[in-house]
Design an enzyme around this catalytic site. Sequence first.
Site, PDB file in Angstrom:
ATOM      1  N   THR A   1     -41.022 -30.643  77.883  1.00 45.32           N
ATOM      2  CA  THR A   1     -41.696 -29.382  77.578  1.00 45.32           C
ATOM      3  C   THR A   1     -40.696 -28.254  77.790  1.00 45.32           C
ATOM      4  O   THR A   1     -40.250 -28.020  78.918  1.00 45.32           O
ATOM      5  CB  THR A   1     -42.929 -29.183  78.481  1.00 45.32           C
TER       6      THR A   1
ATOM      7  N   LYS B   1     -47.031 -28.002  71.980  1.00 47.23           N
ATOM      8  CA  LYS B   1     -47.077 -28.460  73.381  1.00 47.23           C
ATOM      9  C   LYS B   1     -47.332 -27.289  74.326  1.00 47.23           C
ATOM     10  O   LYS B   1     -48.054 -27.418  75.322  1.00 47.23           O
ATOM     11  CB  LYS B   1     -45.770 -29.162  73.751  1.00 47.23           C
TER      12      LYS B   1
ATOM     13  N   LYS C   1     -43.658 -24.441  86.098  1.00 46.52           N
ATOM     14  CA  LYS C   1     -42.714 -24.354  84.979  1.00 46.52           C
ATOM     15  C   LYS C   1     -43.437 -24.167  83.647  1.00 46.52           C
ATOM     16  O   LYS C   1     -43.115 -23.260  82.870  1.00 46.52           O
ATOM     17  CB  LYS C   1     -41.852 -25.613  84.915  1.00 46.52           C
TER      18      LYS C   1
END
Length: 305
Positions: free
Chosen positions: A104, A180, A248
């Site tokens: 990602t 995503k 994150k």
Amino acid sequence: MSDQNEPARPRVGVVGLGAMGLGMARSLRAAGYDVGVHDLRAETAADFAREGGTAFGTCGELAAAVDVLVGVVVNAAQVETVLFGAEGAADRLRPGAVFVMCSTVDPGWSAALEGRLAERGVLYLDAPISGGAARAAAGELTMMTSGSTEAYSLADPLLEAMSGTVYRLGERAGLGSKVKIVNQLLAGVHIAAAAEAMALGIKAGVPAEALYEVITHSAGNSWMFENRMAHVLDGDYTPLSAVDIFVKDLGLVLDTARPERFPLPLAATAHQMFLQASASGLGAEDDSAVIKIFPGVDLPKPVEA
């Protein structure tokens, strides 16, 4: 890895044997592929070799032996190290080989990576994944992919071996990562909301097991509530996806929206919740541990063996 002369059977390597990568490598072996691996934990790669794969000491050595290299590491910085670090893969992949990037990352960074690899004659698929360790092990991941027709033509059978569903979203890298990012917005918000709801119920005196039973059979249920609050019931915060992953990922969500001047109030709040959990020393625990930020809640304890 054994020499293979049949071009229709690409040689494949996997870098990163964490909860997802190990399952993906095993799915590829189960589909009949000769699979090479590299991981910073040499013992993990050696264990996979004992199952029938091949362990390589560096990313570069692995890259030189394969037609398709699958990167399953945590973030863009680790992908940079895999490809361009000391003994990295980018200069060892043969022209026409494919790098499949499953992390990602920032969509703009992914789009730029396509061009950097093209300068070396290497094809690229932007291919983030979703589904968790169990689906990775079963070869049932969801892959959100974008890239050139040439990259798909070589990598397609491998994608199918690792996945239950492969979405082909466009001919340029970046679209897979954008989808995503949207998925992670929902996943992070759903986990945070699930934790908040469970914490409120427990604080109000509802037995945790009863609350879980009712919600999972009611309209307020979500996949994240059902999956993550089961960890809370067990008192088991072994990290399948850690708190810091969502620090994150939700950070990437906010970074993606900022140039668009697009407000994300729910994502921002969820990000703050995961940041608070991380700052409290919970960053390496399962992401369901975000429930621990709520004061005065008597959470279920682990069942002693």
